[in-house]
Design an enzyme around this catalytic site. Sequence first.
Site, PDB file in Angstrom:
ATOM      1  N   ASP A 181     -11.611  -4.799   2.408  1.00  0.00           N
ATOM      2  CA  ASP A 181     -12.661  -3.822   2.102  1.00  0.00           C
ATOM      3  C   ASP A 181     -14.053  -4.419   2.311  1.00  0.00           C
ATOM      4  OD1 ASP A 181     -10.964  -1.728   1.438  1.00  0.00           O
ATOM      5  OD2 ASP A 181     -10.747  -2.424  -0.626  1.00  0.00           O
TER       6      ASP A 181
ATOM      7  N   CYS B 186       0.815  -1.202   0.000  1.00  0.00           N
ATOM      8  CA  CYS B 186       0.000   0.000   0.000  1.00  0.00           C
ATOM      9  C   CYS B 186       0.847   1.250   0.000  1.00  0.00           C
ATOM     10  CB  CYS B 186      -0.959  -0.024   1.173  1.00  0.00           C
ATOM     11  SG  CYS B 186      -2.601  -0.330   0.558  1.00  0.00           S
TER      12      CYS B 186
END
Length: 784
Positions: free
Chosen positions: A491, A418
């Site tokens: 998510d 990320c």
Amino acid sequence: MQGVTHPIVKDVVLVGAGHSHVTVLRMFGMKPIPGVRFTLISRELHTPYSGMLPGLIAGHYGFDDAHIDTGPLARFAGARIYQDEVVDIDLEARRVICRDRPPVPYDLLSLNNGSTPNTANVAGAGEHAIPVKPIDGFLARFEALIARVLARKGRTRLVLVGAGAGGVELLLAVEHRLRRELAQAGFDAGGLSFVLVSDTPEILPSFPASFRARFHAILAARGILVVVGASVSHVEAGRLTIDGYSPIEADEILWTTQAAPARWLAKSGLPLDSEGFLTVDDTLRVVGRDDVFASGDTIAFSTRALPKSGVYAVRAGPVLADNIRRSLTGRSLTRFRPQRDALYLVSTGEKSAVGTRNGLTFEGGWVWRWKDWIDRRFMRRFNELPEMAQPVKPPASAIADSAALKEISAIAMRCGGCGAKVGATVLSRALGAIEPAQRADVVVGLDAPDDAALVDTGGEKLSLQTVDYFRAIVDDPYTLGKIAANHSLGDVYAMGGEPQSALAIATVPYGLEAKVEADLSAMMAGANEVLRAAGCALVGGHTSEGAELALGFAVNGLVGRDAALRKGGLKAGDALILTKPIGTGTLLAADMRGKAKARWVAAAIAHMVQSNGPAAEILRRYRVHAATDVTGFGLLGHLVEMVRASDVDVTLATGRVPVLEGARETVALGIFSSLQPQNLRLRRAIRDVETAAAHPSYPLLFDPQTAGGLLASVPLAEAVRCVAALRAEGYAHAAVIGLVAERSAVLEPVTLDAAGASVEAALVERLNVLPTQSEEEHAAESVH
Ligand SMILES: Cc1cc2nc3c(=O)[nH]c(=O)nc-3n(C[C@H](O)[C@H](O)[C@H](O)COP(=O)(O)OP(=O)(O)OC[C@H]3O[C@@H](n4cnc5c(N)ncnc54)[C@H](O)[C@@H]3O)c2cc1C
């Protein structure tokens, strides 16, 4: 992750981070062969240096003084490092079989996996004695022994079996340490007694008589009873049976008899001697095999006998490295010529040692200092490696603008995972100009972005849709697969959904077909393990060749029509909970530079592969109001997204935010993920930011996370029990990290409370938790 510039042509696999392999790694780091890739598979990432082990046991050295950290060393060598246990070799298919991961293919194999204790021949020894080998497990066993001795207030009869140099030195170190521990705890050491038992007619049988005489005198002066010519036939709890002697009572039994070979070698098909050690020729090549080398305690020479000693494993290192190089480049091999009469320096517990060479014997504090100097110099070769080259150096003449130069240098070291995400500001600017088609069935889209899009497909549940894709953050494709899949599922869990299906997108570096296939197989095996465990079907995907390994998933999930958790659900009076520690960004950036300890990186990986699924389930049980997963924009970035969407203020207790081991150290070294500067722009959301920035964890609030934990809000009344439930489920660092309040008139919505006093006070006031009482203790009480 290594910034591969040459296609991989040969894979060299090293089994065990033994005393020879550390030298192999260092030498290939100094002079790599393009296209040759090294992979180290080792049970332990920090390898104990045998010469300093007695000093570590005696208490003269700390853990890091006496261990070689294979993390930076492997990074220096451009080697992949897999922490696992080898259980077999498939010689035909040229694959190493590991306990917990898919087989690892090799073109050239080298074994430096040490030895095991020889407890098999004596009944009961395996169950009731503490083996010194493998050394990597001994330290924990010794700490437990110290705790038991202290619990007995010192009254302990300790017997050590085996009177070679290792045994005698270890017993003296143990005796010194136990007396010191007892004195520090205020107990009388008079209740301690020690016995040294050996089946040989003499202690230290392979050493000169004058050397033995010195040790007899030292052992006698320390009150250690020596029993020689005594063959232990049976061991049971608290007692050793010895042929021809009365049994010896013992509270603790240490076992340092002759080394035995690793048992799995027997089924490997490799040539072994009568005791089961690998037979090698003088070049350290396994007899009859062109593609397998071996070194250290695990070998027996076909031409001569050599003691099992770290000295020889160390000495063999450069020859092994040279012969691996020669073998790869088609040159003839050189012979290993061990010195006839090695220098032996054996310590005596306190800072003194006895030495011998060429029949001469010498003793004293100076011998210990000499040994200490030699050992530290050896360790420096591995723990103080030359600075690693930066991947890209733009020629200064080409770029006159220093700001641009700085930016390009930063680009050269950009992170994977990320940390490779585009910054929040850049992203919102780019997307701001886009006008997506308007559809009635898009429930959550770009107009109110959340962790995943919500689409009404007409069924009972809504469809959750999300995609993640990033460059490799670890060199191990199997682990990368696990992390990428877990990250992509985050998510769906953050939105309160259940994963349904996934499509993979993978980029694999150019290379020989077999190498590409092996990497892709390992990566997808890791990913599929995680997806299967989540009940998520892998239904398709797309692969391509590219410069770097990269992987991502488009994941679909399902969520009840009114059950989706939104970022905008924070309510005044809620407590903020974080389920996993932060710090992966800085640790992975440090790892790229060879500045992170292997155990820090291993712990960060363990958190990155931990699923958020069970955490989401627990949060639901405790009436969660809002949740998000902490990823690229860092804890503060994701918190600000929630705060803005919920129109509230929050207090974040910086000191209560759980942090991964090593992250504060790497941040203090000024090592940040390449996304950190963009995340830092969000500090404008913090009230009185100058004061708040003083806390050592402050920079970590902006650290981008890969597969980070869930940040959620639950009613304050539920917070303590929710955290206790999370911890019981394996989220050991879960914590209440802040409070949600009504939106005030002050512009900045986030207040940082360094000491966490406000959170503590709220917990005390609302829940009657005593300030000193842990959250688990309180939760336990409130359950009864
Ligand atoms: C108390 C004590 C003190 C000693 N003091 C000295 C001394 O002062 N000087 C000296 O020369 N010798 C000393 N020795 C002997 C010395 O420890 C060994 O000879 C030496 O450690 C052997 O080194 P090695 O490189 O063969 O293997 P090791 O140093 O034992 O390394 C083996 C490596 O292989 C890994 N491994 C093992 N099995 C597997 C597997 N299946 N899969 C993956 N990885 C695996 C281990 O994690 C480790 O990294 C001492 C021994 C003891 C017990």
